[in-house]
Write a protein that holds these residues in place. Structure first.
Motif, PDB file in Angstrom:
ATOM      1  N   GLY A  11      39.714  69.433  14.596  1.00 47.52           N
ATOM      2  CA  GLY A  11      40.378  70.140  15.684  1.00 47.52           C
ATOM      3  C   GLY A  11      40.247  69.510  17.042  1.00 47.52           C
ATOM      4  N   ILE A  12      40.608  70.317  18.019  1.00 48.86           N
ATOM      5  CA  ILE A  12      40.646  69.891  19.410  1.00 48.86           C
ATOM      6  C   ILE A  12      39.248  69.618  19.964  1.00 48.86           C
ATOM      7  CG2 ILE A  12      40.581  72.187  20.442  1.00 48.86           C
ATOM      8  CD1 ILE A  12      42.866  71.192  22.305  1.00 48.86           C
ATOM      9  N   ASP A  13      38.213  70.129  19.293  1.00 48.66           N
ATOM     10  CA  ASP A  13      36.830  69.949  19.761  1.00 48.66           C
ATOM     11  C   ASP A  13      36.257  68.574  19.418  1.00 48.66           C
ATOM     12  OD1 ASP A  13      36.455  70.194  17.041  1.00 48.66           O
ATOM     13  OD2 ASP A  13      35.034  71.855  17.167  1.00 48.66           O
ATOM     14  N   LEU A  14      37.091  67.658  18.903  1.00 50.05           N
ATOM     15  CA  LEU A  14      36.736  66.266  18.593  1.00 50.05           C
ATOM     16  C   LEU A  14      35.933  66.119  17.303  1.00 50.05           C
ATOM     17  CD1 LEU A  14      35.545  64.996  22.117  1.00 50.05           C
ATOM     18  CD2 LEU A  14      37.870  65.481  21.349  1.00 50.05           C
ATOM     19  N   SER A  15      35.641  67.214  16.643  1.00 51.54           N
ATOM     20  CA  SER A  15      34.767  67.151  15.480  1.00 51.54           C
ATOM     21  C   SER A  15      35.528  67.272  14.167  1.00 51.54           C
ATOM     22  CB  SER A  15      33.713  68.260  15.549  1.00 51.54           C
ATOM     23  OG  SER A  15      34.315  69.517  15.325  1.00 51.54           O
ATOM     24  N   ILE A  16      34.843  66.850  13.101  1.00 54.05           N
ATOM     25  CA  ILE A  16      35.263  67.108  11.734  1.00 54.05           C
ATOM     26  C   ILE A  16      34.133  67.931  11.115  1.00 54.05           C
ATOM     27  CG2 ILE A  16      35.783  66.120   9.471  1.00 54.05           C
ATOM     28  CD1 ILE A  16      36.713  63.561  10.968  1.00 54.05           C
ATOM     29  N   LYS A  17      34.501  69.056  10.524  1.00 59.12           N
ATOM     30  CA  LYS A  17      33.499  69.949   9.934  1.00 59.12           C
ATOM     31  C   LYS A  17      33.737  70.071   8.439  1.00 59.12           C
ATOM     32  CE  LYS A  17      32.757  72.605  14.099  1.00 59.12           C
ATOM     33  NZ  LYS A  17      31.480  73.191  14.372  1.00 59.12           N
ATOM     34  N   PHE A  18      32.650  70.179   7.706  1.00 63.18           N
ATOM     35  CA  PHE A  18      32.683  70.350   6.264  1.00 63.18           C
ATOM     36  C   PHE A  18      32.127  71.735   5.943  1.00 63.18           C
ATOM     37  CE2 PHE A  18      32.458  65.914   7.254  1.00 63.18           C
ATOM     38  CZ  PHE A  18      33.411  65.357   6.424  1.00 63.18           C
ATOM     39  N   TRP A  19      32.838  72.446   5.073  1.00 64.83           N
ATOM     40  CA  TRP A  19      32.540  73.844   4.793  1.00 64.83           C
ATOM     41  C   TRP A  19      32.316  74.077   3.309  1.00 64.83           C
ATOM     42  CZ3 TRP A  19      32.440  76.943   9.108  1.00 64.83           C
ATOM     43  CH2 TRP A  19      33.042  76.414  10.257  1.00 64.83           C
ATOM     44  N   ASN A  20      31.381  74.968   2.996  1.00 64.57           N
ATOM     45  CA  ASN A  20      31.173  75.415   1.626  1.00 64.57           C
ATOM     46  C   ASN A  20      32.126  76.583   1.388  1.00 64.57           C
ATOM     47  OD1 ASN A  20      29.932  77.383  -0.401  1.00 64.57           O
ATOM     48  ND2 ASN A  20      28.758  75.512  -0.751  1.00 64.57           N
ATOM     49  N   THR A  21      32.994  76.450   0.387  1.00 61.50           N
ATOM     50  CA  THR A  21      33.996  77.478   0.131  1.00 61.50           C
ATOM     51  C   THR A  21      33.392  78.779  -0.391  1.00 61.50           C
ATOM     52  OG1 THR A  21      34.415  76.585  -2.075  1.00 61.50           O
ATOM     53  CG2 THR A  21      35.849  75.839  -0.320  1.00 61.50           C
ATOM     54  N   ASN A  22      32.258  78.706  -1.050  1.00 66.66           N
ATOM     55  CA  ASN A  22      31.637  79.916  -1.591  1.00 66.66           C
ATOM     56  C   ASN A  22      30.981  80.761  -0.503  1.00 66.66           C
ATOM     57  OD1 ASN A  22      32.349  79.275  -4.250  1.00 66.66           O
ATOM     58  ND2 ASN A  22      30.542  77.997  -4.482  1.00 66.66           N
ATOM     59  N   SER A  23      30.218  80.102   0.362  1.00 68.08           N
ATOM     60  CA  SER A  23      29.476  80.842   1.385  1.00 68.08           C
ATOM     61  C   SER A  23      30.224  80.947   2.702  1.00 68.08           C
ATOM     62  CB  SER A  23      28.124  80.160   1.635  1.00 68.08           C
ATOM     63  OG  SER A  23      28.326  78.887   2.214  1.00 68.08           O
ATOM     64  N   GLY A  24      31.203  80.047   2.912  1.00 65.55           N
ATOM     65  CA  GLY A  24      31.930  80.035   4.182  1.00 65.55           C
ATOM     66  C   GLY A  24      31.140  79.411   5.315  1.00 65.55           C
ATOM     67  N   THR A  25      30.024  78.749   4.986  1.00 71.44           N
ATOM     68  CA  THR A  25      29.185  78.156   6.025  1.00 71.44           C
ATOM     69  C   THR A  25      29.511  76.685   6.231  1.00 71.44           C
ATOM     70  OG1 THR A  25      27.455  77.656   4.428  1.00 71.44           O
ATOM     71  CG2 THR A  25      27.274  79.741   5.605  1.00 71.44           C
ATOM     72  N   CYS A  26      29.293  76.237   7.449  1.00 72.93           N
ATOM     73  CA  CYS A  26      29.461  74.822   7.790  1.00 72.93           C
ATOM     74  C   CYS A  26      28.239  74.070   7.269  1.00 72.93           C
ATOM     75  CB  CYS A  26      29.597  74.656   9.290  1.00 72.93           C
ATOM     76  SG  CYS A  26      29.830  72.942   9.800  1.00 72.93           S
ATOM     77  N   ILE A  27      28.476  73.039   6.442  1.00 72.63           N
ATOM     78  CA  ILE A  27      27.350  72.303   5.856  1.00 72.63           C
ATOM     79  C   ILE A  27      27.143  70.943   6.515  1.00 72.63           C
ATOM     80  CG2 ILE A  27      27.391  73.525   3.671  1.00 72.63           C
ATOM     81  CD1 ILE A  27      28.941  71.176   2.461  1.00 72.63           C
ATOM     82  N   HIS A  28      28.117  70.491   7.317  1.00 75.90           N
ATOM     83  CA  HIS A  28      27.944  69.234   8.048  1.00 75.90           C
ATOM     84  C   HIS A  28      29.017  69.134   9.126  1.00 75.90           C
ATOM     85  CE1 HIS A  28      26.611  65.153   8.773  1.00 75.90           C
ATOM     86  NE2 HIS A  28      27.863  64.736   8.709  1.00 75.90           N
ATOM     87  N   THR A  29      28.660  68.526  10.243  1.00 76.53           N
ATOM     88  CA  THR A  29      29.609  68.300  11.337  1.00 76.53           C
ATOM     89  C   THR A  29      29.489  66.868  11.814  1.00 76.53           C
ATOM     90  OG1 THR A  29      29.438  70.599  12.077  1.00 76.53           O
ATOM     91  CG2 THR A  29      30.311  69.013  13.660  1.00 76.53           C
ATOM     92  N   ILE A  30      30.623  66.201  11.947  1.00 74.92           N
ATOM     93  CA  ILE A  30      30.662  64.908  12.626  1.00 74.92           C
ATOM     94  C   ILE A  30      31.088  65.212  14.057  1.00 74.92           C
ATOM     95  CG2 ILE A  30      31.640  62.592  12.740  1.00 74.92           C
ATOM     96  CD1 ILE A  30      32.475  62.907   9.801  1.00 74.92           C
ATOM     97  N   GLU A  31      30.122  65.224  14.968  1.00 73.42           N
ATOM     98  CA  GLU A  31      30.419  65.461  16.383  1.00 73.42           C
ATOM     99  C   GLU A  31      31.121  64.229  16.947  1.00 73.42           C
ATOM    100  OE1 GLU A  31      29.902  68.267  17.905  1.00 73.42           O
ATOM    101  OE2 GLU A  31      28.498  69.254  16.541  1.00 73.42           O
ATOM    102  N   ASN A  32      32.055  64.434  17.841  1.00 71.87           N
ATOM    103  CA  ASN A  32      32.779  63.332  18.483  1.00 71.87           C
ATOM    104  C   ASN A  32      33.322  62.346  17.455  1.00 71.87           C
ATOM    105  OD1 ASN A  32      32.256  64.286  21.179  1.00 71.87           O
ATOM    106  ND2 ASN A  32      30.147  63.643  20.830  1.00 71.87           N
ATOM    107  N   ALA A  33      33.914  62.868  16.396  1.00 74.34           N
ATOM    108  CA  ALA A  33      34.521  62.022  15.372  1.00 74.34           C
ATOM    109  C   ALA A  33      35.603  61.139  15.988  1.00 74.34           C
ATOM    110  CB  ALA A  33      35.111  62.885  14.263  1.00 74.34           C
TER     111      ALA A  33
END
Length: 140
Positions: A11-33
């Motif tokens: 998104g617009i926040d410059l990051s790429i986020k990885f999500w667990n579909t079961n829990s809905g939680t973010c499991i990793h973020t690439i800041e300033n991707a």
């Protein structure tokens, strides 16, 4: 989806986020991707390609480890390709056997990027008068 339990968002926040579909939680973020908004993502065979309004296409190697709630994602930047037309890279699509991707930009240009070498083939002709919003390639 990256695997049956992980998906990525950008998104617009410059990051790429990885999500667990079961829990809905973010499991990793690439800041300033990217240094500006991340506009498009494409995934296949442990490789994530991102395109952004910073005129760049980035190729990331991914390693998804673990199962269910204990999944982790490790990311390594493999290549950064700068659009020679100095336009935002808007959309990406796999070409042929998946060893190359097409990149459409805001100026109506198309690039072909080799995922093995990071080499960029420039298509000088404009495909459209302005923004290429979407590229789609037949898989058969």
């Amino acid at each position: 989806m990256l695997d049956k339990n992980v998906f990525a968002s950008a998104g617009i926040d410059l990051s790429i986020k990885f999500w667990n579909t079961n829990s809905g939680t973010c499991i990793h973020t690439i800041e300033n991707a990217h240094s500006c908004s991340v506009l498009s993502l494409l995934y296949s065979n442990k490789v994530l390609i991102s395109a952004g309004s910073d005129n760049a296409v980035k190729v990331w190697e991914l390693n998804i480890m673990g199962k269910d709630e204990k999944q982790m994602v490790m990311c390594t930047l493999k290549y950064k390709i700068i659009n020679p037309f100095c336009q935002s890279c808007r959309t990406i699509a796999f070409l042929g056997d998946g060893s190359k991707v097409l990149v459409g930009d805001d100026g109506g240009h198309m690039l072909i990027v080799d995922l093995q070498t990071g080499a960029c083939e420039i298509k000088r002709e404009k495909l459209h008068a302005s923004i290429i919003w979407k590229l789609e390639v037949a898989t058969e």
